[in-house]
Design a protein around this motif. Structure first.
Motif, short mmCIF file in Angstrom:
data_model
loop_
_atom_site.label_atom_id
_atom_site.label_comp_id
_atom_site.label_asym_id
_atom_site.label_seq_id
_atom_site.Cartn_x
_atom_site.Cartn_y
_atom_site.Cartn_z
N LEU A 1 24.50 60.14 51.05
CA LEU A 1 25.39 58.94 51.45
C LEU A 1 24.99 57.80 50.46
O LEU A 1 25.98 56.87 50.60
N CYS A 2 23.89 57.52 50.26
CA CYS A 2 23.49 56.48 49.51
C CYS A 2 24.07 56.45 48.12
O CYS A 2 23.93 55.49 47.61
N ARG A 3 24.14 57.71 47.43
CA ARG A 3 24.83 57.59 46.38
C ARG A 3 26.41 57.29 46.32
O ARG A 3 27.06 57.12 47.55
N VAL A 4 26.78 56.77 45.30
CA VAL A 4 28.14 56.20 45.30
C VAL A 4 28.97 57.43 45.26
O VAL A 4 29.18 58.08 44.29
N GLY B 1 23.76 50.38 55.93
CA GLY B 1 25.00 49.64 56.14
C GLY B 1 26.30 50.53 55.09
O GLY B 1 25.94 50.67 53.93
N VAL B 2 27.31 50.49 55.61
CA VAL B 2 28.43 51.34 54.80
C VAL B 2 29.22 50.24 53.80
O VAL B 2 29.61 49.08 54.37
N PRO C 1 24.06 55.96 60.11
CA PRO C 1 25.40 55.30 60.80
C PRO C 1 25.55 56.22 61.91
O PRO C 1 25.36 57.61 61.95
N PRO C 2 25.81 55.79 63.31
CA PRO C 2 26.18 56.62 64.36
C PRO C 2 27.13 57.80 63.95
O PRO C 2 26.86 58.96 64.82
N ASN C 3 28.13 57.49 63.33
CA ASN C 3 29.14 58.50 62.95
C ASN C 3 28.90 59.24 61.71
O ASN C 3 29.73 59.49 60.90
N TYR C 4 27.85 59.41 61.30
CA TYR C 4 27.42 59.73 59.77
C TYR C 4 28.03 61.29 59.73
O TYR C 4 28.38 61.55 58.62
N GLU C 5 28.23 62.00 60.66
CA GLU C 5 28.73 63.29 60.48
C GLU C 5 30.31 63.36 60.04
O GLU C 5 30.64 64.08 59.32
N THR C 6 30.97 62.10 60.70
CA THR C 6 32.34 62.32 60.35
C THR C 6 32.27 61.73 58.80
O THR C 6 33.19 62.06 57.98
N LEU C 7 31.24 60.98 58.28
CA LEU C 7 31.43 60.30 56.83
C LEU C 7 31.05 61.34 56.16
O LEU C 7 31.73 61.42 54.87
N VAL C 8 30.10 62.26 56.53
CA VAL C 8 29.93 63.50 55.32
C VAL C 8 30.85 64.26 55.44
O VAL C 8 31.16 64.59 54.04
N GLY C 9 32.00 64.66 56.36
CA GLY C 9 33.08 65.29 56.12
C GLY C 9 34.14 64.70 55.55
O GLY C 9 34.97 65.35 54.61
N LYS D 1 38.74 54.93 45.35
CA LYS D 1 37.90 54.46 46.41
C LYS D 1 36.51 54.94 46.34
O LYS D 1 36.21 56.31 45.92
N LYS D 2 35.55 54.17 46.35
CA LYS D 2 34.05 54.67 46.36
C LYS D 2 33.16 54.02 47.79
O LYS D 2 33.55 53.07 48.12
N ILE D 3 32.31 54.84 48.12
CA ILE D 3 31.60 54.32 49.51
C ILE D 3 30.18 54.80 49.13
O ILE D 3 29.81 55.89 48.31
N TRP D 4 29.49 54.08 49.67
CA TRP D 4 27.92 54.29 49.74
C TRP D 4 27.30 53.45 50.72
O TRP D 4 27.83 52.72 51.30
N LEU D 5 26.02 53.92 50.98
CA LEU D 5 25.19 53.36 52.07
C LEU D 5 24.11 52.52 51.50
O LEU D 5 23.55 52.85 50.49
N ASP D 6 23.92 51.11 52.01
CA ASP D 6 23.08 50.18 51.32
C ASP D 6 21.45 50.81 51.54
O ASP D 6 21.39 51.47 52.70
N LYS D 7 20.72 51.27 50.47
CA LYS D 7 19.57 52.07 50.77
C LYS D 7 18.49 51.44 51.67
O LYS D 7 17.82 52.05 52.38
N SER D 8 18.48 49.96 51.82
CA SER D 8 17.75 49.37 52.58
C SER D 8 18.07 49.50 54.14
O SER D 8 17.26 49.53 55.09
N THR D 9 19.30 49.26 54.53
CA THR D 9 19.80 49.10 55.81
C THR D 9 20.62 50.23 56.47
O THR D 9 20.82 50.39 57.57
#
Length: 294
Positions: free
Chosen positions: A95-98, A116-117, A68-76, A106-114
């Motif tokens: 990030l693809c891990r849950v 998407g958050v 994602p364009p803002n992946y650095e924010t998501l990582v933090g 709350k849980k967040i993950w990236l779809d492995k194929s796309t």
């Protein structure tokens, strides 16, 4: 022709099986430019072909285009510890891990194929009317939830569930769902069974769903909760994110407050937020209940 074509491939170490040009002779930069057009699972499969593809599959510019364009924010926000100089492929993998945050609600993950958050908010992360009174609600353990437990409603007159989340969603369109089931599932002699003894009152009036965002978006719909024994995603509505650099606050509600009758026998697992194109995937699998706009 088939024989000469097969001889042009390389072995696992990238050594050509003939003196003619082969895939192993391609420059790594060219290979990386090609694999950049593929989705992540395809890139990982091609990495097994030879050394050139394996090296190209780790190129930072390839995986940065998938993040994602803002992946650095998501990582933090969601990763508790990230080693310095971590490669983009490793960041994508993590990030693809849950990943769990906000006290485990709350849980967040990236779809492995796309890339998407996707997000899930547990029943314990929602405000539920009467949740502290065991005459009405109980939290019960189950393997059918990402969170290991669900909220089970035995009987109530006033049904109201509210939720709120603030998160830096990447730019795009997202759909919000309540994951619900009528009846309480259990295992008996290795088989899944569903107890529908408490199920009542949901066929009299539809449930109302509502969605608000901090930038003024609003959606409302209604749907009758039905089909005991199966988990369904009840579509609340959609929202758009245009600015990935700021957080979007979302409020969600589910109500059935007609006090002329009681309702019960409902399992509430979570609220889930997916990129809107996933609605078709849920529909194909038979998990989607589309509410009617109001």
């Amino acid at each position: 022709m088939g024989a000469s074509f097969s001889l042009s491939f390389t072995d696992q170490d990238g050594l050509s099986s003939s003196s003619s040009p082969s895939l192993g002779d391609l420059p790594e930069s060219c290979v990386a430019s090609v694999v950049g057009y593929l989705d992540p699972p395809q890139i990982c499969k091609l990495a097994k072909l030879n050394r050139a593809f394996r090296a190209a599959s780790w190129a930072d510019f390839v995986w940065e285009s998938k993040l994602p364009p803002n992946y650095e924010t998501l990582v933090g926000k969601v990763l508790s510890f990230v080693p310095e100089k971590l490669g983009k492929r490793d960041i994508y993998t993590r990030l693809c891990r849950v990943n769990t945050f906000d006290g485990g609600t709350k849980k967040i993950w990236l779809d492995k194929s796309t890339g998407g958050v996707c997000m899930s908010i547990s029943s314990k992360g929602l405000q539920i009317t009467g949740i502290d009174d065991r005459r009405y609600w109980n939290h019960i353990p189950t393997e059918e939830s990402r969170f290991g437990s669900i909220a089970y409603l035995q009987q109530i007159w006033w049904f109201e569930v509210d939720g709120e989340v603030e998160f830096p969603f990447p730019q795009g369109t997202y759909s919000v769902f309540f994951r619900l089931q009528l009846g309480r599932a259990a295992r008996r002699f290795g088989r899944r069974i569903c107890n529908s003894d408490h199920v009542h009152g949901w066929d009299i009036k539809p449930v109302r769903f509502q969605l608000w965002t901090s930038d003024g978006q609003y959606a409302t719909s209604q749907c009758t909760v039905s089909d005991p024994g199966e988990w369904f995603h009840y579509h609340v509505g959609d929202f758009n994110v245009e600015n990935s650099n700021s957080s979007t606050r979302i409020k969600i509600s589910m109500t059935q407050i007609d006090c002329t009758h009681t309702k019960g026998g409902l399992c509430l697992d979570s609220v889930v937020i997916y990129p809107s194109k996933y609605r078709e995937r849920l529909k194909q699998r038979g998990y989607l209940k589309c509410a009617k706009p109001m």
